[in-house]
Write a protein that holds these residues in place. Structure first.
Motif, mmCIF file in Angstrom:
data_model
loop_
_atom_site.group_PDB
_atom_site.id
_atom_site.type_symbol
_atom_site.label_atom_id
_atom_site.label_comp_id
_atom_site.label_asym_id
_atom_site.label_seq_id
_atom_site.Cartn_x
_atom_site.Cartn_y
_atom_site.Cartn_z
ATOM 1 N N LYS A 1 5.175 4.661 -13.131
ATOM 2 C CA LYS A 1 5.273 4.907 -11.997
ATOM 3 C C LYS A 1 5.680 7.010 -11.381
ATOM 4 O O LYS A 1 5.973 8.220 -12.571
ATOM 5 C CB LYS A 1 7.232 5.596 -11.141
ATOM 6 C CG LYS A 1 7.012 2.858 -11.588
ATOM 7 C CD LYS A 1 6.350 3.084 -10.385
ATOM 8 C CE LYS A 1 6.685 1.233 -10.127
ATOM 9 N NZ LYS A 1 6.363 0.534 -11.075
ATOM 10 N N SER A 2 5.667 7.445 -10.247
ATOM 11 C CA SER A 2 5.595 8.757 -9.767
ATOM 12 C C SER A 2 5.647 9.474 -8.691
ATOM 13 O O SER A 2 5.088 8.418 -7.859
ATOM 14 C CB SER A 2 4.312 9.549 -10.372
ATOM 15 O OG SER A 2 4.105 10.845 -9.800
ATOM 16 N N ASN A 3 6.704 9.930 -7.890
ATOM 17 C CA ASN A 3 6.891 10.808 -7.387
ATOM 18 C C ASN A 3 6.406 11.643 -6.671
ATOM 19 O O ASN A 3 6.813 11.977 -5.899
ATOM 20 C CB ASN A 3 7.873 10.184 -6.255
ATOM 21 C CG ASN A 3 9.390 10.942 -6.808
ATOM 22 O OD1 ASN A 3 8.725 11.671 -8.239
ATOM 23 N ND2 ASN A 3 10.145 11.245 -6.224
ATOM 24 N N ALA A 4 5.643 12.273 -7.425
ATOM 25 C CA ALA A 4 5.187 13.556 -7.364
ATOM 26 C C ALA A 4 4.402 13.928 -5.746
ATOM 27 O O ALA A 4 4.326 14.991 -5.617
ATOM 28 C CB ALA A 4 4.943 13.929 -8.341
ATOM 29 N N MET B 1 0.904 -1.217 0.079
ATOM 30 C CA MET B 1 -0.008 -0.521 -0.007
ATOM 31 C C MET B 1 1.240 1.329 0.209
ATOM 32 O O MET B 1 0.805 2.151 -0.422
ATOM 33 C CB MET B 1 -1.301 -0.105 1.201
ATOM 34 C CG MET B 1 -2.095 -0.655 1.356
ATOM 35 S SD MET B 1 -3.288 -0.502 2.418
ATOM 36 C CE MET B 1 -2.712 -1.069 3.795
ATOM 37 N N ILE B 2 1.981 1.044 1.028
ATOM 38 C CA ILE B 2 2.782 2.134 0.851
ATOM 39 C C ILE B 2 3.729 2.401 -0.685
ATOM 40 O O ILE B 2 3.616 3.625 -1.007
ATOM 41 C CB ILE B 2 3.433 2.503 1.604
ATOM 42 C CG1 ILE B 2 2.762 2.469 2.497
ATOM 43 C CG2 ILE B 2 4.865 3.185 1.946
ATOM 44 C CD1 ILE B 2 3.554 2.027 4.640
ATOM 45 N N CYS B 3 4.102 1.804 -1.076
ATOM 46 C CA CYS B 3 4.284 1.735 -2.376
ATOM 47 C C CYS B 3 3.402 2.191 -3.660
ATOM 48 O O CYS B 3 3.515 2.990 -4.317
ATOM 49 C CB CYS B 3 5.271 -0.108 -2.546
ATOM 50 S SG CYS B 3 6.777 0.817 -4.567
ATOM 51 N N ALA B 4 2.250 1.951 -3.310
ATOM 52 C CA ALA B 4 1.623 1.779 -4.125
ATOM 53 C C ALA B 4 1.357 3.513 -4.478
ATOM 54 O O ALA B 4 0.944 3.943 -5.941
ATOM 55 C CB ALA B 4 0.263 1.511 -3.610
ATOM 56 N N SER B 5 1.346 3.884 -3.485
ATOM 57 C CA SER B 5 1.437 5.829 -3.151
ATOM 58 C C SER B 5 2.478 6.428 -3.439
ATOM 59 O O SER B 5 2.420 7.627 -4.127
ATOM 60 C CB SER B 5 0.492 6.129 -1.607
ATOM 61 O OG SER B 5 -0.214 7.621 -1.470
ATOM 62 N N GLU B 6 3.631 5.810 -3.050
ATOM 63 C CA GLU B 6 4.494 6.925 -2.745
ATOM 64 C C GLU B 6 5.571 7.065 -4.017
ATOM 65 O O GLU B 6 6.101 7.478 -4.530
ATOM 66 C CB GLU B 6 5.612 6.253 -1.733
ATOM 67 C CG GLU B 6 6.981 6.096 -1.270
ATOM 68 C CD GLU B 6 8.113 5.762 -0.587
ATOM 69 O OE1 GLU B 6 8.970 6.434 -0.191
ATOM 70 O OE2 GLU B 6 7.306 4.881 0.115
ATOM 71 N N ASP B 7 4.914 5.620 -4.468
ATOM 72 C CA ASP B 7 5.629 5.103 -5.828
ATOM 73 C C ASP B 7 4.985 5.287 -7.475
ATOM 74 O O ASP B 7 5.293 5.823 -8.214
ATOM 75 C CB ASP B 7 6.760 4.361 -5.521
ATOM 76 C CG ASP B 7 7.814 4.144 -5.155
ATOM 77 O OD1 ASP B 7 8.418 4.851 -4.515
ATOM 78 O OD2 ASP B 7 8.290 2.440 -3.908
ATOM 79 N N VAL B 8 4.194 5.014 -6.707
ATOM 80 C CA VAL B 8 3.324 4.961 -8.317
ATOM 81 C C VAL B 8 2.414 5.871 -8.119
ATOM 82 O O VAL B 8 2.115 6.826 -8.983
ATOM 83 C CB VAL B 8 2.112 4.017 -7.935
ATOM 84 C CG1 VAL B 8 1.606 4.108 -9.711
ATOM 85 C CG2 VAL B 8 3.055 2.472 -8.339
ATOM 86 N N GLY B 9 1.640 6.299 -6.864
ATOM 87 C CA GLY B 9 0.759 8.248 -7.501
ATOM 88 C C GLY B 9 -0.322 7.721 -8.363
ATOM 89 O O GLY B 9 -1.040 7.040 -8.566
ATOM 90 N N ASN B 10 -1.006 8.935 -8.668
ATOM 91 C CA ASN B 10 -1.547 9.864 -9.352
ATOM 92 C C ASN B 10 -0.905 8.837 -10.897
ATOM 93 O O ASN B 10 -1.923 9.568 -11.987
ATOM 94 C CB ASN B 10 -2.014 11.177 -9.600
ATOM 95 C CG ASN B 10 -2.517 11.268 -7.893
ATOM 96 O OD1 ASN B 10 -3.152 10.198 -7.718
ATOM 97 N ND2 ASN B 10 -1.713 12.542 -7.432
ATOM 98 N N ALA B 11 0.139 8.595 -11.403
ATOM 99 C CA ALA B 11 0.346 7.972 -12.626
ATOM 100 C C ALA B 11 -0.892 6.305 -12.872
ATOM 101 O O ALA B 11 -0.598 6.666 -14.010
ATOM 102 C CB ALA B 11 1.644 7.608 -12.573
#
Length: 440
Positions: A348-351, A299-309
Motif C-alpha cells: 500500500k501507498s497513498n503517496a 479502481m479508485i482504491c487501486a490508485s488511491e490506496d495502492v498506487g505505485n507500490a
C-alpha cells in the motif's frame, strides 16, 4: 365509538398479523433497546414522565421504531396522531396542525405527531412542519430506516433528539418468539404449539435482528402445520426452515446501509484484509448491487490506496471493470473477487493522493509562471520571446536524466510526490536517489 365500530376494531385486532398483535403496550413489555430504554436512560424517563420533546427514531426494519411510538401513545396524556409519509400529503399535515392548534388553544392539550418513513417526505413537506415543531404546536416523532443526517431537514434535526435503534440480539428474538407461542391473549398460545429448541435457535439467528421477520415466520409455521397425534403443533427445525428460508439482508442500495457496506469494503481492501473485502463484496452482490459501481470503487482504491507500490493493481482493476461489463453476472462475481483480493493483498501507498492534494493546495494559494526554458518552442520566433531557450533534452544524458529547473520559480524547492518504502515504490525511490545523486 358505537357498537358497530367497536366490533369492527375487535375483528381487525383479531385478524391482524402476529407481529402487530404482539406489540407491547407499556415500556416494561418492550424487548431490547436497553441502550435507550433502560430505566436509567433519558428516553425511558421522558416517556414515563410524559415530558417528551421532538424525537427521531432511526434503525433497520423490525427493531421497534413504531412499537416505541405506540407505547408512547398508550402512555402520554397528549393527543396522538399517526401518518405514513409514503401516502400522506401536505393537506393531511395541514389538517393535523389545525387540530393541534385547536386542541392546544381550547383544551391546553399537546399533540404528538408520529410520522413513519419520515425520510419519504420531500424538503418542502419537512419545511412545512418546522415552525409548528419549533413553537410547540406539535411534538414530532419521526421514524426512519435511513440515516437522518442524510435524509431529514437539518433544521428539524436540530430541534429533535435522535435515537438510534440497534438490531435485536438473538436472545431478544428468542424472548419474543417464546412469548408469541405461549401468549393466549395477543399471541398464539391457544394453538398449543410446541417450539423446539433447535428451531427456536434457527429462527432467532435467521431473523438477523428483525423481530417482524421472526414473528412472521413463527405465525406461518403455526398456521400451516397440522396437529400431531398428541394434539400439539410441533414446530421443528424442518418446519421453521421452510417458513424463513433466507436471512434478510440489511442492505438498501439507495440508503444508509449501502454506504456503510461500501465503506467497509473499501476500508478492508485498504487494510489488506482480503477475507473481509470478499465478504463485503458478497454482501453487495447478494443484495443486487450494480457490478459496475463495485468495479469503479475497486479502481479508485487501486490508485488511491495502492498506487505505485504496485502499479499492476490499477491494471487489474481496470481490466476487471471491462470484463464484468462484457461477462455479466453470475460469472462477474469471480472477476470482482479476483480484483478485490488483488488490491487487498497488494503493498500500500497513498503517496499519489498526498502528492495531488498538496499540489492542488499550492495551485490555489500561489500564482506561478512556467519557467521560460520549458515553454513551447514549436513555432517561428520563439527565440525572440525567450521561449524554450536553454532547455536540456533528458535523453541526451546518462540515465536519461539531467538536473534542471522544472517547477515554477515561485514554488521552487517544493516536494509533492514522496515515494514510500513498500513494493515498487521502493524501487522508484532508489532509482530517483541514484540518478539525482550521480547527476552533476
Amino acid at each position: 365509538m358505537d357498537l358497530f365500530e367497536y366490533a369492527k376494531s375487535k375483528t381487525q385486532e383479531k385478524e391482524s398479523p402476529l407481529a402487530m398483535r404482539m406489540r407491547p403496550a407499556t415500556l416494561d413489555e418492550v424487548v431490547g433497546q436497553r441502550h435507550i430504554l433502560g430505566k436509567d436512560k433519558l428516553l425511558y424517563r421522558a416517556i414515563a414522565a410524559d415530558k417528551l420533546s421532538s424525537l427521531i427514531f432511526y434503525g433497520p426494519p423490525g427493531t421497534g421504531k413504531t412499537t416505541i411510538a405506540k407505547v408512547i401513545a398508550n402512555t402520554t396524556s397528549a393527543i396522538f396522531t399517526q401518518m405514513n409519509a409514503t401516502i400522506a400529503g401536505k393537506k393531511d399535515m395541514e389538517a393535523v396542525v389545525q387540530q393541534a392548534q385547536d386542541a392546544l388553544g381550547m383544551y391546553g392539550k399537546k399533540t404528538i405527531l408520529f410520522i413513519d418513513e419520515i425520510h419519504r417526505f420531500n424538503k418542502s413537506q419537512q419545511d412545512y412542519l418546522l415552525p409548528f415543531v419549533e413553537d410547540g404546536t406539535v411534538i414530532l416523532i419521526g421514524a426512519t430506516t435511513e440515516n437522518p443526517y442524510f435524509e431529514v431537514n437539518g433544521a428539524l434535526l436540530s430541534r429533535s433528539s435522535i435515537f438510534e435503534l440497534k438490531p435485536l440480539t438473538k436472545e431478544d428474538i428468542k424472548t419474543l418468539l417464546q412469548r408469541a407461542v405461549t401468549d393466549e391473549k395477543k399471541g398464539m398460545g391457544s394453538y398449543r404449539a410446541v417450539l423446539e429448541e433447535d428451531a427456536l435457535d434457527f429462527l432467532a439467528d435467521m431473523a438477523g435482528g428483525d423481530a417482524r421477520a421472526a414473528l412472521n415466520g413463527i405465525e406461518l409455521g403455526i398456521m400451516t402445520t397440522p396437529r400431531a397425534c398428541d394434539g400439539h403443533i410441533h414446530l421443528t427445525l424442518e418446519v421453521v426452515s421452510e417458513c424463513i428460508q433466507k436471512r434478510t439482508l440489511r442492505y438498501d442500495k439507495g440508503g444508509d446501509n449501502h454506504y456503510d457496506v461500501i465503506s467497509a469494503f473499501i476500508k478492508s481492501m485498504r487494510g489488506s484484509d482480503a477475507d473481509a473485502a470478499v465478504y463485503y463484496l458478497a454482501k453487495m452482490l447478494s443484495a443486487g448491487e450494480d457490478i459496475k459501481f463495485i468495479a469503479r470503487r475497486i479502481m479508485i482504491c487501486a490508485s488511491e490506496d495502492v498506487g505505485n507500490a504496485d502499479p499492476m493493481a490499477l491494471t487489474v482493476a481496470v481490466s476487471a471493470s471491462l470484463a464484468v461489463e462484457r461477462v455479466g453476472m453470475p460469472e462477474a462475481q469471480i472477476i470482482l473477487s479476483q480484483a478485490a483480493s488483488y488490491v487487498a493483498c497488494a503493498p500500500k501507498s497513498n503517496a499519489a493522493v498526498l502528492a495531488i492534494d498538496k499540489a492542488m493546495q499550492s495551485v490555489r494559494k500561489v500564482q506561478t509562471t512556467v519557467p521560460p526554458h520549458l515553454q513551447d518552442a514549436h513555432y517561428g520566433g520563439h527565440e525572440k520571446l525567450g521561449r524554450g531557450i536553454g532547455y536540456q533534452y533528458a535523453h541526451d544524458f546518462p540515465h536519461h536524466y539531467v538536473a534542471q529547473q522544472y517547477l515554477p520559480s515561485e514554488i521552487l524547492g517544493e516536494t509533492f510526490y514522496e515515494p514510500g518504502d513498500l513494493g515498487y515504490e521502493k524501487t522508484i525511490k532508489e532509482h530517483l536517489q541514484k540518478i539525482k545523486g550521480e547527476s552533476p
